[in-house]
Design a protein around this motif. Structure first.
Motif, PDB file in Angstrom:
ATOM      1  N   HIS A   1      -4.597   2.005  -2.091  1.00 56.98           N
ATOM      2  CA  HIS A   1      -4.073   3.362  -1.923  1.00 56.98           C
ATOM      3  C   HIS A   1      -4.333   3.811  -0.484  1.00 56.98           C
ATOM      4  O   HIS A   1      -5.134   4.715  -0.231  1.00 56.98           O
ATOM      5  CB  HIS A   1      -4.728   4.317  -2.915  1.00 56.98           C
ATOM      6  CG  HIS A   1      -4.317   4.070  -4.338  1.00 56.98           C
ATOM      7  ND1 HIS A   1      -3.087   4.451  -4.836  1.00 56.98           N
ATOM      8  CD2 HIS A   1      -4.959   3.472  -5.361  1.00 56.98           C
ATOM      9  CE1 HIS A   1      -2.995   4.099  -6.101  1.00 56.98           C
ATOM     10  NE2 HIS A   1      -4.112   3.493  -6.445  1.00 56.98           N
ATOM     11  N   THR A   2      -3.664   3.173   0.458  1.00 55.90           N
ATOM     12  CA  THR A   2      -3.800   3.518   1.867  1.00 55.90           C
ATOM     13  C   THR A   2      -2.425   3.786   2.453  1.00 55.90           C
ATOM     14  O   THR A   2      -1.407   3.322   1.932  1.00 55.90           O
ATOM     15  CB  THR A   2      -4.478   2.375   2.648  1.00 55.90           C
ATOM     16  OG1 THR A   2      -3.832   1.127   2.304  1.00 55.90           O
ATOM     17  CG2 THR A   2      -5.946   2.271   2.296  1.00 55.90           C
TER      18      THR A   2
ATOM     19  N   ASP B   1       7.474   6.251  -9.567  1.00 53.83           N
ATOM     20  CA  ASP B   1       7.070   4.867  -9.289  1.00 53.83           C
ATOM     21  C   ASP B   1       8.282   3.933  -9.294  1.00 53.83           C
ATOM     22  O   ASP B   1       8.141   2.736  -9.338  1.00 53.83           O
ATOM     23  CB  ASP B   1       6.066   4.391 -10.346  1.00 53.83           C
ATOM     24  CG  ASP B   1       5.246   3.222  -9.834  1.00 53.83           C
ATOM     25  OD1 ASP B   1       5.076   3.107  -8.619  1.00 53.83           O
ATOM     26  OD2 ASP B   1       4.798   2.431 -10.664  1.00 53.83           O
TER      27      ASP B   1
ATOM     28  N   THR C   1      -2.776  -4.451  -4.107  1.00 50.25           N
ATOM     29  CA  THR C   1      -2.425  -3.121  -3.612  1.00 50.25           C
ATOM     30  C   THR C   1      -3.678  -2.367  -3.196  1.00 50.25           C
ATOM     31  O   THR C   1      -4.794  -2.653  -3.636  1.00 50.25           O
ATOM     32  CB  THR C   1      -1.692  -2.284  -4.683  1.00 50.25           C
ATOM     33  OG1 THR C   1      -2.626  -1.876  -5.699  1.00 50.25           O
ATOM     34  CG2 THR C   1      -0.553  -3.056  -5.310  1.00 50.25           C
TER      35      THR C   1
ATOM     36  N   THR D   1       0.825  -1.207   0.000  1.00 49.06           N
ATOM     37  CA  THR D   1       0.000   0.000   0.000  1.00 49.06           C
ATOM     38  C   THR D   1       0.860   1.258   0.000  1.00 49.06           C
ATOM     39  O   THR D   1       2.045   1.227   0.307  1.00 49.06           O
ATOM     40  CB  THR D   1      -0.950   0.023   1.216  1.00 49.06           C
ATOM     41  OG1 THR D   1      -0.260   0.535   2.375  1.00 49.06           O
ATOM     42  CG2 THR D   1      -1.502  -1.357   1.532  1.00 49.06           C
TER      43      THR D   1
ATOM     44  N   VAL E   1       0.577   5.853  -1.274  1.00 46.88           N
ATOM     45  CA  VAL E   1      -0.015   6.827  -2.172  1.00 46.88           C
ATOM     46  C   VAL E   1       0.467   6.568  -3.595  1.00 46.88           C
ATOM     47  O   VAL E   1       1.410   5.802  -3.818  1.00 46.88           O
ATOM     48  CB  VAL E   1       0.350   8.265  -1.743  1.00 46.88           C
ATOM     49  CG1 VAL E   1      -0.190   8.570  -0.351  1.00 46.88           C
ATOM     50  CG2 VAL E   1       1.856   8.492  -1.789  1.00 46.88           C
ATOM     51  N   THR E   2      -0.170   7.206  -4.565  1.00 43.79           N
ATOM     52  CA  THR E   2       0.254   7.096  -5.954  1.00 43.79           C
ATOM     53  C   THR E   2       1.715   7.518  -6.078  1.00 43.79           C
ATOM     54  O   THR E   2       2.127   8.555  -5.562  1.00 43.79           O
ATOM     55  CB  THR E   2      -0.617   8.002  -6.849  1.00 43.79           C
ATOM     56  OG1 THR E   2      -1.976   7.567  -6.739  1.00 43.79           O
ATOM     57  CG2 THR E   2      -0.178   7.918  -8.295  1.00 43.79           C
TER      58      THR E   2
ATOM     59  N   GLU F   1      -5.068  -4.055  -8.232  1.00 42.00           N
ATOM     60  CA  GLU F   1      -5.627  -3.150  -7.225  1.00 42.00           C
ATOM     61  C   GLU F   1      -6.966  -3.688  -6.752  1.00 42.00           C
ATOM     62  O   GLU F   1      -7.787  -4.116  -7.561  1.00 42.00           O
ATOM     63  CB  GLU F   1      -5.813  -1.741  -7.810  1.00 42.00           C
ATOM     64  CG  GLU F   1      -6.288  -0.722  -6.802  1.00 42.00           C
ATOM     65  CD  GLU F   1      -6.486   0.658  -7.415  1.00 42.00           C
ATOM     66  OE1 GLU F   1      -7.143   1.494  -6.768  1.00 42.00           O
ATOM     67  OE2 GLU F   1      -5.996   0.896  -8.536  1.00 42.00           O
TER      68      GLU F   1
ATOM     69  N   LYS G   1       4.643   1.018  -5.316  1.00 37.64           N
ATOM     70  CA  LYS G   1       3.934  -0.236  -5.053  1.00 37.64           C
ATOM     71  C   LYS G   1       4.163  -1.259  -6.165  1.00 37.64           C
ATOM     72  O   LYS G   1       4.423  -2.434  -5.910  1.00 37.64           O
ATOM     73  CB  LYS G   1       2.435   0.039  -4.887  1.00 37.64           C
ATOM     74  CG  LYS G   1       2.073   0.949  -3.734  1.00 37.64           C
ATOM     75  CD  LYS G   1       0.568   1.073  -3.556  1.00 37.64           C
ATOM     76  CE  LYS G   1      -0.115   1.752  -4.718  1.00 37.64           C
ATOM     77  NZ  LYS G   1       0.269   3.160  -4.877  1.00 37.64           N
TER      78      LYS G   1
END
Length: 393
Positions: free
Chosen positions: A243-244, A388, A241, A143, A145-146, A218, A150
């Motif tokens: 987004h936490t 990324d 994954t 997990t 943020v963008t 996701e 990940k």
């Protein structure tokens, strides 16, 4: 707007210009190229947005670029107003692309996808993470943020299984980023929209395809989460994954997707299948790179009990208490280790800490490394880095 594109009339001049900027970004080690109608071309380099072009890309040229890039998919783009795809620049460089309409016309973001999958050592991943690849069943979540890396961590996990085991791996992604070649394992990679209609459809089908490991790009909705939990509970090892920002929020997010009358069932299911949660933030290093600070939850009897009994507020303390025996770690413990090793500055350590006041006490040696009485549960400050890919330094 005409949705049909006569490819024979395209000169591909605009795409050639954008390819030149992609080449420049590759050369300087950037992570994202930003294209916007009525604006200059910009790129993200070491976390900062910098100007790449001297001239403005007109609204008309941006639209032509979209036609040249998408060709037969341009009609789909006009209808949906945004589109995800992977653009192969050459045999050594690929980009994940999101192209979309905004008030001035067309915009697009190209993000670098490394062709070569980084190793655990290159990513500086803690040894405990490798043990997640040795599980026979259960759920492992990555997990953040963008742009926190990940996809890169997941690729390293799948690659480790591929070179050390003989299994059947199915990945369901949107879009496919890292391409895995069969080594010890059979790997079937499916792209949502191209190879399957949805994550849910592909997951249901996967259970009839004799998989050992399933990677779900996701867990976006209740259906996908339910199917992933079912797969993990029926003898499969599932990676996915969310987004936490940390383990506590991850568990809460999963359970909150369901109606109140189902939440106790889901909580028991999560407690029964969870093997690990890796939450990460990219932190600028003193040498100009980036390193992932990681909170790592490892399944233990205490963690399982806390989840079952809805005592999520105690999870961070349990993670910190298990550092020596189970090799779990909180963000602040990870950040403190990076600071003590001289990898990051005190300024960056404090900026990215979950509790800056507790971290400062630990830096001063005034605590035993556990969270103090005044530990704050407020949301941490997230690094502005939006790449990324980890800095391999």
């Amino acid at each position: 707007m005409n949705k049909e594109v006569d490819i024979s009339k395209l000169t591909f001049e605009q795409l050639k210009k954008i390819r030149a900027y992609l080449k420049k970004m590759i050369e300087v080690g950037g992570s994202d190229l930003h294209i916007k109608a009525n604006a200059v071309i910009r790129a993200r380099i070491n976390g900062n947005i910098v100007q790449f072009s001297g001239g403005i890309l007109s609204k008309e040229d941006a639209l032509t670029f979209a036609k040249e890039l998408l060709k037969g998919r341009f009609g789909e783009f006009v209808e949906n107003k945004e589109l995800d795809l992977v653009y192969p620049y050459d045999e050594n460089n690929r980009f994940r692309v999101n192209i979309f309409f905004q008030m001035d016309g067309v915009s697009a973001v190209f993000r670098v996808i490394p062709v070569k999958i980084p190793s655990f050592d290159q990513l500086h991943l803690p040894d405990i993470i490798k043990t997640f690849t040795q599980k026979e069943r259960g759920l492992v979540l990555v997990t953040g943020v963008t742009g926190s890396g990940k996809s890169t961590t997941l690729a390293a996990l799948i690659n480790e299984i591929n070179v050390t085991k003989k299994k059947h791996i199915i990945t369901i992604e949107d879009p496919i980023e890292f391409v895995h070649k069969d080594r010890g394992c059979i790997i079937n990679q499916r792209s949502v929209g191209q190879d399957t209609k949805s994550f849910g459809n592909a997951l249901r089908a996967a259970l009839r395809e004799d998989p050992d490991i399933i990677l779900v790009g996701e867990m976006r909705d209740k259906e996908t989460i339910n199917l992933a939990l079912h797969a993990a509970d029926t003898g499969h090892l599932v990676f996915s994954t969310l987004h936490t920002i940390d383990a506590k929020e991850t568990i809460n997010r999963i359970i909150a997707q369901f109606p109140t009358d189902e939440q106790n069932r889901v909580r028991l299911s999560v407690a029964g299948v969870i093997q690990g949660i890796i939450s990460q933030r990219l932190v600028p290093t003193v040498d100009g790179g980036r390193r992932a600070a990681m909170e790592i939850l490892v399944r233990t009897p205490r963690i399982e009990k806390l989840i079952m009994e809805n005592r999520d507020y105690e999870i961070r303390d349990a993670i910190e208490a298990g550092k020596e025996h189970y090799h779990s770690q909180s963000f602040d413990q990870s950040i403190l280790d990076l600071y003590n090793d001289g990898v990051i500055s005190k300024e960056q350590a404090m900026k990215n800490a979950t509790s800056a006041s507790d971290l400062e006490l630990k830096m001063s040696g005034l605590t035993n490394g556990q969270a103090g009485e005044g530990s704050s549960d407020k949301a941490p400050q997230i690094s502005e880095d939006d790449a990324d890919i980890f800095a391999l330094k």
